[in-house]
Design a protein around this motif. Structure first.
Motif, PDB file in Angstrom:
ATOM      1  N   ALA A 165       0.881  -1.189   0.066  1.00 40.51           N
ATOM      2  CA  ALA A 165      -0.105   0.005  -0.056  1.00 40.51           C
ATOM      3  C   ALA A 165       0.775   1.060   0.019  1.00 40.51           C
ATOM      4  CB  ALA A 165      -0.927   0.149   1.174  1.00 40.51           C
ATOM      5  N   VAL A 166       2.034   1.263   0.773  1.00 40.65           N
ATOM      6  CA  VAL A 166       3.056   2.290   0.712  1.00 40.65           C
ATOM      7  C   VAL A 166       3.365   2.914  -0.617  1.00 40.65           C
ATOM      8  CG1 VAL A 166       5.139   2.909   1.517  1.00 40.65           C
ATOM      9  CG2 VAL A 166       3.828   1.968   2.971  1.00 40.65           C
ATOM     10  N   LEU A 167       3.473   1.841  -1.419  1.00 37.69           N
ATOM     11  CA  LEU A 167       3.834   2.272  -2.876  1.00 37.69           C
ATOM     12  C   LEU A 167       2.924   2.986  -3.794  1.00 37.69           C
ATOM     13  CD1 LEU A 167       5.669  -1.230  -3.553  1.00 37.69           C
ATOM     14  CD2 LEU A 167       6.999   0.784  -2.933  1.00 37.69           C
ATOM     15  N   ASN A 168       1.798   2.855  -3.266  1.00 36.03           N
ATOM     16  CA  ASN A 168       0.620   3.444  -4.032  1.00 36.03           C
ATOM     17  C   ASN A 168       0.221   4.663  -3.297  1.00 36.03           C
ATOM     18  OD1 ASN A 168       0.474   1.585  -6.479  1.00 36.03           O
ATOM     19  ND2 ASN A 168       0.464   0.304  -4.625  1.00 36.03           N
ATOM     20  N   GLY A 169       0.846   5.136  -2.343  1.00 37.91           N
ATOM     21  CA  GLY A 169       0.474   6.344  -1.593  1.00 37.91           C
ATOM     22  C   GLY A 169      -0.681   6.420  -0.509  1.00 37.91           C
ATOM     23  N   ALA A 170      -0.940   4.922  -0.007  1.00 40.44           N
ATOM     24  CA  ALA A 170      -1.950   4.727   1.069  1.00 40.44           C
ATOM     25  C   ALA A 170      -1.161   4.940   2.412  1.00 40.44           C
ATOM     26  CB  ALA A 170      -2.431   3.298   0.933  1.00 40.44           C
ATOM     27  N   LEU A 171      -1.655   5.460   3.336  1.00 34.62           N
ATOM     28  CA  LEU A 171      -1.104   5.587   4.583  1.00 34.62           C
ATOM     29  C   LEU A 171      -1.846   4.367   5.409  1.00 34.62           C
ATOM     30  CD1 LEU A 171      -1.568   9.104   5.453  1.00 34.62           C
ATOM     31  CD2 LEU A 171       0.395   8.042   4.643  1.00 34.62           C
ATOM     32  N   ASN A 172      -0.698   3.711   6.112  1.00 29.13           N
ATOM     33  CA  ASN A 172      -0.690   2.513   7.037  1.00 29.13           C
ATOM     34  C   ASN A 172      -1.637   3.099   8.160  1.00 29.13           C
ATOM     35  OD1 ASN A 172       0.122  -0.208   6.387  1.00 29.13           O
ATOM     36  ND2 ASN A 172       1.511   1.298   5.304  1.00 29.13           N
ATOM     37  N   PHE A 173      -2.489   2.362   8.848  1.00 28.22           N
ATOM     38  CA  PHE A 173      -3.151   2.663  10.196  1.00 28.22           C
ATOM     39  C   PHE A 173      -3.172   1.177  10.738  1.00 28.22           C
ATOM     40  CE2 PHE A 173      -7.752   3.451  12.098  1.00 28.22           C
ATOM     41  CZ  PHE A 173      -7.141   3.850  13.018  1.00 28.22           C
ATOM     42  N   SER A 174      -2.064   1.124  11.751  1.00 25.92           N
ATOM     43  CA  SER A 174      -1.865  -0.353  11.971  1.00 25.92           C
ATOM     44  C   SER A 174      -1.426  -0.566  13.470  1.00 25.92           C
ATOM     45  CB  SER A 174      -0.685  -0.841  11.197  1.00 25.92           C
ATOM     46  OG  SER A 174      -0.532  -2.128  11.540  1.00 25.92           O
ATOM     47  N   ILE A 175      -1.627  -1.608  14.191  1.00 23.18           N
ATOM     48  CA  ILE A 175      -1.311  -1.982  15.472  1.00 23.18           C
ATOM     49  C   ILE A 175       0.430  -2.017  15.244  1.00 23.18           C
ATOM     50  CG2 ILE A 175      -0.746  -3.874  17.005  1.00 23.18           C
ATOM     51  CD1 ILE A 175      -3.373  -2.560  17.378  1.00 23.18           C
ATOM     52  N   LEU A 176       1.142  -1.661  16.349  1.00 25.53           N
ATOM     53  CA  LEU A 176       2.877  -1.529  16.222  1.00 25.53           C
ATOM     54  C   LEU A 176       3.225  -3.146  16.336  1.00 25.53           C
ATOM     55  CD1 LEU A 176       3.378   1.448  18.468  1.00 25.53           C
ATOM     56  CD2 LEU A 176       3.784   1.255  15.813  1.00 25.53           C
ATOM     57  N   ASP A 177       2.900  -3.521  15.164  1.00 17.76           N
ATOM     58  CA  ASP A 177       3.472  -5.228  15.304  1.00 17.76           C
ATOM     59  C   ASP A 177       4.010  -5.292  13.875  1.00 17.76           C
ATOM     60  OD1 ASP A 177       3.690  -7.606  16.097  1.00 17.76           O
ATOM     61  OD2 ASP A 177       1.658  -8.434  15.743  1.00 17.76           O
TER      62      ASP A 177
END
Length: 710
Positions: A600-612
């Motif tokens: 997702a990063v490569l396409n401009g999406a921002l990650n919204f994630s547990i720190l895992d």
């Protein structure tokens, strides 16, 4: 006709090497010949060319002046295959004569070759592709599943249904491996109850070779012919026979081709029997005893563990192991108890099952987890194997997973990179300096590029939802809503992965009544796109899917929550390329890596994630969003409650406001700044080129040297 025949021959050559699947221009060639047929065959160029009428090929090639483009693509492939200008040609020369043998139970290369189920397989496929790009001498070894994993559909109650389709090998990008007499090359593995036979197939993955073993041959009984039919299907007996074929059969397949690898890389414990066969082979060649040869095989073996949960590691009862490995045990001159001890944490505990991960750890000198946190978890999990060693010194390191950039980046985003990073950016993707130029990209250009990708995703989802409803024979009145489901101006959050319970797919919708006001906010709405499969035997996973689907069908959410059936690489590609936010909320620390967020990063999406997983070492406060503070609680219930509270808090107070905060030009400047931070800090580090280079330098090259009996 000569010209048309020449064009067809070149297209067939392109179709037979999976290099095409990470070349956007080649994919466009096939699509433009017949867009409808290309979609109907699930982007399988082999079947596409079989079904494309010759006169249509000739007509379309003339109408669109495709001849020169086909010639150009064919030349590019030829030059790629012959080129000696690669990182590996300089840094991995020792592997030229004796390559790496990379064993994996699944390989996710493209949806047209359905021999994968999820992240492990896609990781293996990306590993092969980057090894090809980098020029690393490497051979993949796997199984040919003629029914794949399973096709998913939902019934009228939202319950997952599984179906299995036999794949026609004539329609796959594979070729039989032939013996000197022109017959199919076969290997055999002896067991106490009979011999398993398998024929070999080869898949060209750029410059990398993938060997696949297929038990569907006349020499086997009916049960054994079905042994490689399904991925992760059947009982313990089926599983051990599959793993026997993969490990022992895989080593024999390589030997049958006259290849002597200098490194065995076991991608997860499924293939750990390969070490036993390699020891047997070298004992026979050298006349040396088990102990001496064991040290040398361990020195050449690299083991990657992907499972941070104890229950996820394959274990077999001793009698099943003896039935299938007894012949090899005798050849190794080991007693029954000594042999079983190789697969036990406590060798003398007769009640302990034989564990494939334990075997792999005992017979390898280079072991790693797939993220920094997973390395810590693995050292803690397997510390009892190294009783006299402090936990922090347990010999399990980590090499964080990465993704194959050209497979997962959208063509539109790739063109933006071409303009601003330089057309050679793919060769420089692993360097931080390459991505610093992203700061100079005009905000409007980056935003517009992602809006194009988002519109593409929405069109794809609408078409899939209509097709899903048609299969369920829903009334025509239902189809009208699919034309307006999802809004291109609404914050779009994607969640797609295997529906194991620890991944907590329903966490964001846990308090569904509260989510009504959040999702349907008039000024700042949210929409979700879900996808994923539950294992056929995982009832709780299926219940999670049903819960999400029923909410998606709820009149309150019909335009804002959707579930896309039959998750595969094609669905994954659309999602990671089109969403605004990639949501991942596993129960820490049970996510080994989680590479979907890297795509997702490569396409401009921002990650919204547990720190895992990978996000625990990637998040810096400005390149995405974090759920929780990276802590865990002894009570699962308390941890889930805390993570849910944090998820909703960050969603409503950070994600949503930043996305909808627009300037006079209608641009979310703070959001775009985070996108650029993500590109700059993450893209260079979490890609498969960097990952494979780490394996070469930290594991392959040390493993390839220093053995006494080879």
């Amino acid at each position: 006709m000569v010209g048309q025949s020449n064009i067809l021959d070149k297209l067939k050559e392109l179709a037979r090497n999976l290099w095409w699947c990470w070349q956007a221009n080649v994919i466009d060639l096939f699509r433009e010949l017949d867009p409808t047929l290309w979609r109907d065959v699930d982007h399988n160029p082999v079947e596409f060319l079989q079904r494309l009428p010759a006169d249509q090929l000739e007509r379309r090639a003339a109408e669109m002046a495709l001849d020169s483009r086909i010639d150009y693509a064919f030349r590019r492939l030829s030059e790629y295959l012959k080129s000696a200008d690669s990182w590996g040609a300089i840094h991995a020369t020792i592997l030229r004569a004796r390559p790496v043998a990379y064993f994996s139970a699944e390989f996710g290369l493209h949806e047209s070759l359905p021999i994968y189920s999820g992240g492990l397989g896609v990781l293996a496929g990306d590993h092969l592709k980057s090894a090809s790009d980098l020029g690393i001498p490497l051979i993949g070894v796997g199984l040919l599943y003629n029914q794949g994993y399973f096709r998913q559909s939902l019934n009228a109650d939202g319950w997952q249904q599984e179906s299995y389709l036999n794949t026609d090998t004539e329609k796959l990008p594979i070729e039989p491996v032939l013996a000197a007499d022109g017959t199919s090359l076969m290997i055999a593995v002896e067991t106490a109850t009979g011999t398993l036979h398998a024929r070999l197939w080869r898949v060209e993955v750029g410059r990398t070779l993938l060997l696949l073993l297929d038990s569907n041959v006349a020499e086997n009984n009916e049960n054994d012919r079905q042994l490689t039919a399904r991925l992760y299907g059947g009982d313990a007996r089926t599983r051990i026979r599959q793993e026997l074929l993969l490990g022992v059969g895989g080593v024999r397949a390589i030997r049958a081709l006259g290849i002597r690898p200098s490194v065995l890389h076991l991608n997860e414990g499924h293939s750990a029997f390969a070490t036993l066969e390699k020891i047997r082979e070298l004992m026979e060649e050298t006349g040396l005893p088990f102990g001496e040869v064991q040290r040398d095989v361990a020195q050449m073996t690299v083991f990657t563990t992907h499972t941070p949960v104890a229950a996820g590691h394959d274990r077999f009862p001793a009698q099943l192991v003896e039935e299938h490995l007894g012949k090899i045990r005798e050849a190794l001159n080991l007693s029954y108890d000594d042999f079983m001890g190789l697969g036990r944490v406590y060798p003398h505990d007769l009640n302990e099952l034989f564990c494939m991960t334990v075997l792999a750890l005992k017979l390898s000198r280079y072991a790693n987890g797939v993220s920094a946190l997973h390395g810590v978890v693995s050292r803690r999990m397997w510390h009892p194997l190294y009783a006299n060693v402090p936990e922090e010194q347990v010999p399990i390191g980590h090499i964080t997973n990465g993704v194959h950039v050209q497979t997962w980046v959208a063509p539109q985003m790739s063109m933006l990179f071409n303009r601003h990073l330089g057309v050679d950016w793919p060769k420089r993707q692993r360097y931080a300096d390459t991505w610093s130029a992203i700061d100079k990209v005009d905000d409007a250009e980056l935003w517009e590029t992602q809006q194009v990708l988002k519109a593409r995703l929405i069109n794809f989802v609408r078409a899939r939802l209509a097709a899903q409803a048609k299969k369920r024979d829903e009334p025509d009145s239902h189809f009208q809503r699919f034309a307006t489901v999802l809004d291109p101006n609404t914050l779009t959050i994607g969640f797609a992965r295997r529906f194991a319970t620890y991944k907590r797919a329903g966490l964001v919708l846990q308090d569904i009544d509260r989510m009504v006001d959040i999702i349907k906010n008039a000024q700042r709405p949210i929409q979700f796109v879900f996808a994923g499969k539950a294992h056929p035997e995982d009832r709780m996973g299926k219940e999670l899917i049903q819960y999400i689907v029923k909410n998606a069908w709820d009149d309150r959410f019909r335009s804002n929550i959707v579930f896309v059936e039959d998750y595969d690489m094609n669905v994954a590609r659309h999602l990671v390329q089109g969403v605004d936010v990639w949501l991942n909320n596993p129960r820490r620390p049970q996510e080994a890596s989680g590479t979907s967020g890297e795509k997702a990063v490569l396409n401009g999406a921002l990650n919204f994630s547990i720190l895992d997983g990978w996000w625990a070492e990637a998040y810096d406060g400005t390149n995405g969003f974090a759920i929780g503070a990276g802590t865990t609680h002894a009570s699962i219930q308390v941890q889930d409650e805390r993570d849910h509270a944090s998820l909703i808090d960050v969603l409503t107070n950070q994600v949503v406001p930043i996305f909808y905060d627009r300037d006079a030009d209608g641009l979310p400047r703070k959001w775009i700044a985070r996108q650029k931070d993500a590109f700059r800090t993450l893209a260079w580090k979490f890609n498969a080129d960097r990952m494979v280079m780490d394996y070469v330098q930290r594991s392959y090259l040390p493993a390839a040297g220093g053995r006494s009996c080879q």
